[in-house]
Design an enzyme around this catalytic site. Sequence first.
Site, PDB file in Angstrom:
ATOM      1  N   HIS A  34     -55.454  -7.784  12.365  1.00  0.00           N
ATOM      2  CA  HIS A  34     -54.834  -6.458  12.456  1.00  0.00           C
ATOM      3  C   HIS A  34     -53.593  -6.304  11.573  1.00  0.00           C
ATOM      4  CE1 HIS A  34     -51.884  -8.388  15.015  1.00  0.00           C
ATOM      5  NE2 HIS A  34     -51.167  -7.271  14.955  1.00  0.00           N
ATOM      6  N   HIS A  90     -49.701  -3.278   8.684  1.00  0.00           N
ATOM      7  CA  HIS A  90     -50.083  -3.296  10.096  1.00  0.00           C
ATOM      8  C   HIS A  90     -51.134  -2.210  10.314  1.00  0.00           C
ATOM      9  CE1 HIS A  90     -49.939  -3.091  14.450  1.00  0.00           C
ATOM     10  NE2 HIS A  90     -49.325  -4.268  14.417  1.00  0.00           N
TER      11      HIS A  90
END
Length: 164
Positions: A76, A91
């Site tokens: 992620h 992110h």
Amino acid sequence: MFKLFSKKEELQKIEVSDEDIVALADGMLIDVKTVSDEMFANELMGKSCAFTFEPKKVTLCSPCNGEIAMVFPTGHAFGLKANNGMELLVHIGIDTVSANGAGFKTLKKAGDVVCAGDPVVEVDFATLAKKYEMPVMVIVTDANGKDVQFEDPCAVVRGQKVNR
């Protein structure tokens, strides 16, 4: 008997300056202040921009020339050390760490040298968007003394410069 071949999409090489930060894929550059997570919206980790992408499978690419500094095991997020000394964090989504890697396929590892536009992670936005908000933030965690400013919200294509 027929043999089926799937032609993997080849991404064209992009040439940019070591000072450039570029779009990760075709999508929209949005105002990071509109992101629902206050940590990102208030740029608490550093000067930031955010992107949104179509809810489908998207290959996110390196936003700069440099080296992959780290890749979270869940896929992620990943960090980069740019050739100009800046450090960036990408992110993907809000609270997507709790997906435990589902919907993410990492293509690079720490230590890999990358050019802006090189594929880093495949993201299944369609599946993840059913449970998570999916803006993608690029955070300058260390500007290395540079004054980083981002363009105003607009449509972008992979490799398009987004810093001024």
